[in-house]
Design an enzyme around this catalytic site. Structure first.
Site, PDB file in Angstrom:
ATOM      1  N   VAL A 158       0.856  -1.196   0.000  1.00 11.50           N
ATOM      2  CA  VAL A 158       0.000   0.000   0.000  1.00 11.50           C
ATOM      3  C   VAL A 158       0.884   1.235   0.000  1.00 11.50           C
ATOM      4  O   VAL A 158       1.836   1.314   0.776  1.00 11.50           O
ATOM      5  CB  VAL A 158      -0.900   0.033   1.266  1.00 11.50           C
ATOM      6  CG1 VAL A 158      -1.706   1.313   1.320  1.00 11.50           C
ATOM      7  CG2 VAL A 158      -1.830  -1.177   1.297  1.00 11.50           C
ATOM      8  N   LEU A 162       5.008   4.042   1.626  1.00 18.08           N
ATOM      9  CA  LEU A 162       4.725   5.159   2.546  1.00 18.08           C
ATOM     10  C   LEU A 162       4.396   4.518   3.903  1.00 18.08           C
ATOM     11  O   LEU A 162       3.781   3.445   3.947  1.00 18.08           O
ATOM     12  CB  LEU A 162       3.518   5.981   2.056  1.00 18.08           C
ATOM     13  CG  LEU A 162       3.746   6.884   0.832  1.00 18.08           C
ATOM     14  CD1 LEU A 162       2.429   7.545   0.437  1.00 18.08           C
ATOM     15  CD2 LEU A 162       4.803   7.944   1.119  1.00 18.08           C
ATOM     16  N   GLY A 213       2.966   6.167 -18.417  1.00 16.08           N
ATOM     17  CA  GLY A 213       3.196   4.953 -17.615  1.00 16.08           C
ATOM     18  C   GLY A 213       2.524   5.013 -16.259  1.00 16.08           C
ATOM     19  O   GLY A 213       2.833   4.218 -15.367  1.00 16.08           O
ATOM     20  N   GLU A 216      -2.019   1.178 -15.833  1.00 14.76           N
ATOM     21  CA  GLU A 216      -1.687  -0.140 -16.367  1.00 14.76           C
ATOM     22  C   GLU A 216      -1.884  -0.076 -17.885  1.00 14.76           C
ATOM     23  O   GLU A 216      -2.602   0.810 -18.375  1.00 14.76           O
ATOM     24  CB  GLU A 216      -2.639  -1.187 -15.774  1.00 14.76           C
ATOM     25  CG  GLU A 216      -2.474  -1.432 -14.287  1.00 14.76           C
ATOM     26  CD  GLU A 216      -1.140  -2.063 -13.935  1.00 14.76           C
ATOM     27  OE1 GLU A 216      -0.645  -2.888 -14.712  1.00 14.76           O
ATOM     28  OE2 GLU A 216      -0.584  -1.702 -12.879  1.00 14.76           O
ATOM     29  N   ASP A 227      -8.242  -2.148  -7.539  1.00 10.65           N
ATOM     30  CA  ASP A 227      -6.937  -2.055  -6.877  1.00 10.65           C
ATOM     31  C   ASP A 227      -7.046  -1.198  -5.606  1.00 10.65           C
ATOM     32  O   ASP A 227      -6.475  -1.534  -4.569  1.00 10.65           O
ATOM     33  CB  ASP A 227      -5.922  -1.459  -7.861  1.00 10.65           C
ATOM     34  CG  ASP A 227      -4.514  -1.542  -7.331  1.00 10.65           C
ATOM     35  OD1 ASP A 227      -4.045  -2.667  -7.089  1.00 10.65           O
ATOM     36  OD2 ASP A 227      -3.896  -0.480  -7.110  1.00 10.65           O
ATOM     37  N   LYS A 231      -6.435  -2.258  -1.560  1.00  8.55           N
ATOM     38  CA  LYS A 231      -5.604  -1.513  -0.600  1.00  8.55           C
ATOM     39  C   LYS A 231      -6.432  -1.139   0.636  1.00  8.55           C
ATOM     40  O   LYS A 231      -5.935  -1.206   1.768  1.00  8.55           O
ATOM     41  CB  LYS A 231      -5.029  -0.263  -1.269  1.00  8.55           C
ATOM     42  CG  LYS A 231      -3.974  -0.597  -2.310  1.00  8.55           C
ATOM     43  CD  LYS A 231      -3.518   0.639  -3.043  1.00  8.55           C
ATOM     44  CE  LYS A 231      -2.488   0.290  -4.114  1.00  8.55           C
ATOM     45  NZ  LYS A 231      -2.287   1.379  -5.075  1.00  8.55           N
TER      46      LYS A 231
END
Ligand SMILES: NC(=O)c1ccc[n+]([C@@H]2O[C@H](COP(=O)([O-])OP(=O)(O)OC[C@H]3O[C@@H](n4cnc5c(N)ncnc54)[C@H](OP(=O)(O)O)[C@@H]3O)[C@@H](O)[C@H]2O)c1
Length: 364
Positions: A158, A162, A213, A216, A227, A231
């Site tokens: 995640v 961080l 970039g 995806e 996604d 998380k």
């Protein structure tokens, strides 16, 4: 809330390390795995010994081949066929005090093996969130496997390292409890909505994000919200909320008509996103706010990810670039939340999160 990973087992801090006493196998030599291999040539990794490396099809356990700078490229052409048992045997054959499997893949199948590796006494450090953010049964298997005393490092899962998971663990150790969690957990969605001001169609911005970039190759993986939901599940579970996958309400930004298309067809028809998104932007502006794709967990354990209008003075309204943000309200951070913010993607910071977890579990 109920207790999750026991402090002793979930916490990667442990005994002092001896030189070269950490042996590792690396699963995944893609973008993150490649950055991790580069980091092994730095003084910070002096205690680490790579005894195996693999991509999805081939692997290498020969010390000379593992030491070569071209290992990642060579694995594409040569090496032994993929076989977990041979990699674990290489760990066993080492005299290292700490034996670590590093998962730098995105394989949902591979991560189902994390509990069995932990139960066998191998530590696992992972950037792959398919287990911690997947089914509740998988999470429970992970918790019980930690009874072996092996440790699980998931800082890279995640926010690309961080200090979010580590902060949650630390707060819990101090007797604090998470009340609510809110934030922007996706670098690509952060960039898209930080940029989107109506001066260009949303699909043009999406195309630009893809070229840079930030998304995806198939941007629907980002736009679906799945996604972000993984998380949110990972963080909620670390904080003690035993949520099942279907307890997260997910608002997908992909219209139903575009969901089943090939990537190329989706990209050709992405203009279908423009009018609905422009209408949402106009509505947000009328209310004096901005659009943000937020993940939210409330005190009752209700979890949702989706597009919302936030006022201009909201912490998420002030984000820039691809930054992630995590705002934690706890029993002690009550009047204003503890906000953790910064780059939430990128191979170097993610590889560093893996390295940090490996060093921490060995007490370096
Ligand atoms: N990129 C980032 O900035 C970032 C940030 C945070 C977290 N992550 C997470 O980090 C993980 C890796 O991301 P990435 O960008 O490096 O992906 P990637 O470039 O697609 O690389 C994935 C690697 O995993 C390998 N792999 C797949 N199945 C495997 C298996 N069964 N055994 C061994 N290796 C296997 C692939 O092998 P092949 O080459 O043979 O396919 C490839 O080398 C993902 O879970 C991602 O969500 C990435």
């Amino acid at each position: 809330m109920s207790a999750v990973l026991s402090e002793k087992s979930a916490d990667v801090a442990a005994a002092p390390v001896q030189a070269q006493s950490i042996a590792m196998v690396l699963l995944g030599t893609g973008v993150v795995g490649g950055a991790f291999l580069k980091m092994l040539n730095t003084p910070a990794a002096a205690h680490l010994r790579l005894v195996g490396a693999a991509n999805s099809r081939r692997q290498q356990t020969e010390p000379e081949a593992l030491a070569r700078r071209g290992l990642r490229e060579e694995l594409r052409q040569s090496g032994q066929p993929r076989d977990d048992a041979a990699l674990l045997a290489a760990l066993d054959a080492s005299d290292a005090a700490h034996k670590v499997v590093i998962d730098a893949s995105a394989s949902a199948e591979l991560c189902q093996r994390h509990p069995q590796w932990l139960a066998a006494g191998y530590h696992v450090v992972t950037a792959n969130k398919a287990l911690s953010g997947g089914s509740l049964a998988g999470w429970r298997a992970l918790e019980s496997a930690l009874n072996s005393g092996a440790r699980y490092g998931g800082s890279a899962t995640v926010g690309a390292g961080l200090p979010v998971i580590s902060s949650l663990k630390r707060l819990k150790r101090c007797g604090d409890a998470l009340l609510t969690l809110e934030g922007v957990f996706s670098g690509s969605l952060s960039w898209l909505f930080n940029q989107y001001d109506g001066s260009q169609p949303f699909s043009a911005l999406l195309q630009r994000a893809r070229e840079l970039g930030f998304t995806e190759p198939d941007p629907r993986s980002d736009l679906s919200g799945d996604d972000v939901a993984r998380k949110l599940l990972t963080l909620a579970r670390h904080a003690g909320f035993h949520l099942a996958e279907d307890e997260v309400v997910v608002e997908s930004l992909v219209p139903e008509a575009l969901r089943e298309l090939s990537t190329a067809d989706f990209l050709n028809r992405a203009q279908a996103l423009d009018a609905p998104m422009a209408a949402l932007l106009a509505e947000a502006r009328e209310r004096g706010g901005v659009l943000r794709y937020l993940a939210r967990l409330n005190q009752r354990g209700h979890a949702r990810v989706g597009l919302v209008t936030v006022p201009g003075d909201h912490p998420a309204a002030r984000l820039s670039g691809t930054d992630n943000q995590f705002a934690l309200t706890t029993t002690r951070y009550h009047d204003t939340p503890l906000v953790i913010q910064g780059p939430g993607a990128g191979p170097e910071v993610t590889a560093q999160a893996l390295l940090g977890d490996v060093l921490e579990l060995a007490g370096v």
